[in-house]
Scaffold this motif. Structure first.
Motif, PDB file in Angstrom:
ATOM      1  N   MET A   1       0.841  -1.192   0.000  1.00  0.00           N
ATOM      2  CA  MET A   1       0.000   0.000   0.000  1.00  0.00           C
ATOM      3  C   MET A   1       0.885   1.255   0.000  1.00  0.00           C
ATOM      4  O   MET A   1       1.999   1.243   0.532  1.00  0.00           O
ATOM      5  N   PRO A   2       0.378   2.357  -0.552  1.00  0.00           N
ATOM      6  CA  PRO A   2       1.204   3.559  -0.676  1.00  0.00           C
ATOM      7  C   PRO A   2       1.585   4.161   0.669  1.00  0.00           C
ATOM      8  O   PRO A   2       0.827   4.124   1.623  1.00  0.00           O
ATOM      9  N   ARG A   3       2.786   4.737   0.714  1.00  0.00           N
ATOM     10  CA  ARG A   3       3.233   5.473   1.895  1.00  0.00           C
ATOM     11  C   ARG A   3       3.354   6.961   1.601  1.00  0.00           C
ATOM     12  O   ARG A   3       3.240   7.773   2.497  1.00  0.00           O
ATOM     13  N   ASP A   4       3.648   7.336   0.362  1.00  0.00           N
ATOM     14  CA  ASP A   4       3.751   8.748   0.023  1.00  0.00           C
ATOM     15  C   ASP A   4       3.242   8.936  -1.395  1.00  0.00           C
ATOM     16  O   ASP A   4       2.773   7.995  -2.040  1.00  0.00           O
ATOM     17  N   ARG A 115      -6.081  -3.288   4.809  1.00  0.00           N
ATOM     18  CA  ARG A 115      -5.333  -3.518   3.566  1.00  0.00           C
ATOM     19  C   ARG A 115      -6.171  -4.377   2.629  1.00  0.00           C
ATOM     20  O   ARG A 115      -6.254  -5.587   2.778  1.00  0.00           O
ATOM     21  N   THR A 116      -6.825  -3.738   1.673  1.00  0.00           N
ATOM     22  CA  THR A 116      -7.677  -4.466   0.740  1.00  0.00           C
ATOM     23  C   THR A 116      -7.585  -3.846  -0.651  1.00  0.00           C
ATOM     24  O   THR A 116      -7.375  -2.634  -0.779  1.00  0.00           O
ATOM     25  N   GLY A 117      -7.742  -4.662  -1.659  1.00  0.00           N
ATOM     26  CA  GLY A 117      -7.740  -4.156  -3.028  1.00  0.00           C
ATOM     27  C   GLY A 117      -6.426  -3.486  -3.401  1.00  0.00           C
ATOM     28  O   GLY A 117      -5.404  -3.640  -2.736  1.00  0.00           O
ATOM     29  N   ASP A 319      -1.900   4.832   4.390  1.00  0.00           N
ATOM     30  CA  ASP A 319      -1.007   3.710   4.653  1.00  0.00           C
ATOM     31  C   ASP A 319      -1.570   2.939   5.847  1.00  0.00           C
ATOM     32  O   ASP A 319      -1.657   3.468   6.957  1.00  0.00           O
ATOM     33  N   PRO A 320      -2.006   1.681   5.651  1.00  0.00           N
ATOM     34  CA  PRO A 320      -2.676   0.941   6.724  1.00  0.00           C
ATOM     35  C   PRO A 320      -1.850   0.812   8.003  1.00  0.00           C
ATOM     36  O   PRO A 320      -2.377   0.982   9.104  1.00  0.00           O
ATOM     37  N   PHE A 323      -1.493   4.166   9.756  1.00  0.00           N
ATOM     38  CA  PHE A 323      -2.798   4.544  10.297  1.00  0.00           C
ATOM     39  C   PHE A 323      -3.103   3.778  11.577  1.00  0.00           C
ATOM     40  O   PHE A 323      -3.491   4.360  12.591  1.00  0.00           O
ATOM     41  N   ALA A 324      -2.918   2.463  11.542  1.00  0.00           N
ATOM     42  CA  ALA A 324      -3.188   1.659  12.726  1.00  0.00           C
ATOM     43  C   ALA A 324      -2.284   2.039  13.887  1.00  0.00           C
ATOM     44  O   ALA A 324      -2.714   2.142  15.038  1.00  0.00           O
ATOM     45  N   ARG A 325      -1.022   2.309  13.588  1.00  0.00           N
ATOM     46  CA  ARG A 325      -0.098   2.697  14.642  1.00  0.00           C
ATOM     47  C   ARG A 325      -0.457   4.067  15.233  1.00  0.00           C
ATOM     48  O   ARG A 325      -0.358   4.271  16.434  1.00  0.00           O
ATOM     49  N   ALA A 326      -0.894   4.975  14.373  1.00  0.00           N
ATOM     50  CA  ALA A 326      -1.283   6.300  14.861  1.00  0.00           C
ATOM     51  C   ALA A 326      -2.515   6.232  15.749  1.00  0.00           C
ATOM     52  O   ALA A 326      -2.700   7.065  16.638  1.00  0.00           O
TER      53      ALA A 326
END
Length: 330
Positions: A1-4, A115-117, A319-320, A323-326
């Motif tokens: 998944m994208p990060r930037d 994280r999907t698709g 970014d999954p 995001f989850a960590r935040a």
């Protein structure tokens, strides 16, 4: 998944050639810190309860409290049940112990849920047409303008905006303001004019001028408004007749503060508008940021962009893991 931004877009170019901007300076650590700050409402509501739960004795009450915390953050019942069941099983069978280990595993499970698709946006077509859809008040027009700005600044792409929202007062002026700020063109029409005609003209102009990307801002509509949804389908048909394969991307903007109602909107739009990705806005203004995970889990639609504030830098690729960590990490 994208990060930037350079990761978000598929350009067909090398990484060096594709990424030209520097507006997101400060590195990944700085981006994560900013994201944590902007998601503080959800983290305070969710993270505090989770840490109070997972650092205590693990029993049936522990898992019930964890479920309640996740559901209150709008992670959704199906996603919550799956995540908690997995974490509980691994804690028992795999010997996971201690709050830190459990917290790290919870972050990983939440990231997997989100994280999907395909989280990318493919802009290799010339021009690529991106259709922006959604309900009024979600930040759709602002998102279109910010996306144009980042495409110009981060990737050096020429962008043409199309003001196909001809019904909302000042919608055209708002988009023209973003076009001026981003340094790109904007195709407009008189108030009340045919949105399909504006979209058609924008694609034709992009083809003649060699523009890279067209972003079509459509009128906000409720998913229950049959006539307007039919009009949206007409805009899609007009675009596809002008350019085979277009629109290549249909982004649905959802206001995170609406919680489960946003999930219902996404479900019904996905059924009628061929949505390929979600833009989740106003995450900084809600304690229910878990809706990003609910949308991904229940609709199998990737969240591609998130809005976590008013500034240009506050529209960012999703970014999954970050995001989850935040949401969870201290």
């Amino acid at each position: 998944m994208p990060r930037d931004w350079s990761d978000l877009f598929i350009t067909g170019e090398s990484e060096t050639a594709a990424g030209v901007g520097t507006s997101e300076g400060g590195g990944r650590r700085g981006l994560l810190r900013r994201l944590r700050e902007n998601l503080s409402k959800t983290r305070k509501a969710l993270g505090g309860e989770i840490h109070a739960t997972l650092f205590q004795t693990l029993d049936e009450h522990t898992w019930e409290r964890l479920e309640e915390a996740l559901i209150m953050a709008d992670v959704g019942a199906p996603a919550t049940a799956a995540v908690v069941a997995t974490l509980e099983a691994e804690a028992v069978e795999g010997g996971l112990s201690g709050g830190e280990a459990l917290t790290e595993r919870l972050i990983a499970l939440l990231a997997e849920t989100a994280r999907t698709g395909d989280g990318h946006i493919d802009i290799r077509a010339r021009p690529t047409v991106i259709l922006a859809v959604g309900v009024n008040g979600t930040g759709k027009t602002t998102t279109a303008g910010k996306l144009a700005w980042h495409l110009q600044r981060e990737l050096g792409r020429t962008v043409l905006l199309a003001a196909a929202d001809t019904f909302r007062a000042a919608a055209t002026e708002q988009l023209q303001g973003w076009a001026q700020r981003a340094g790109c063109g904007c195709v407009t029409g008189p108030e009340g004019s045919d949105p399909g005609a504006i979209a058609f003209e924008a694609v034709a102009r992009a083809r003649s001028e060699g523009a890279d990307v067209v972003i079509v801002d459509t009128a906000g509509r409720l998913h229950t408004q049959g006539d307007l949804m039919a009009e949206l389908a007409k805009v899609r048909r007009v675009i596809s007749r002008q350019l085979e394969g277009a629109p290549q991307e249909t982004l649905l903007t959802i206001d995170a503060t609406t919680g489960q109602n946003g999930l219902r909107q996404a479900r019904l739009f996905a059924e009628t508008a061929q949505v390929s990705g979600i833009v989740l806005t106003k995450l900084d203004g809600t304690a229910r940021g878990g809706i990003a995970l609910a949308i991904a889990r229940e609709l199998s639609l990737p969240v591609k962009l998130i809005g976590v504030g008013e500034s240009l830098e506050d529209l960012r690729p999703f970014d999954p893991e970050d995001f989850a960590r935040a949401l969870i990490a201290e």
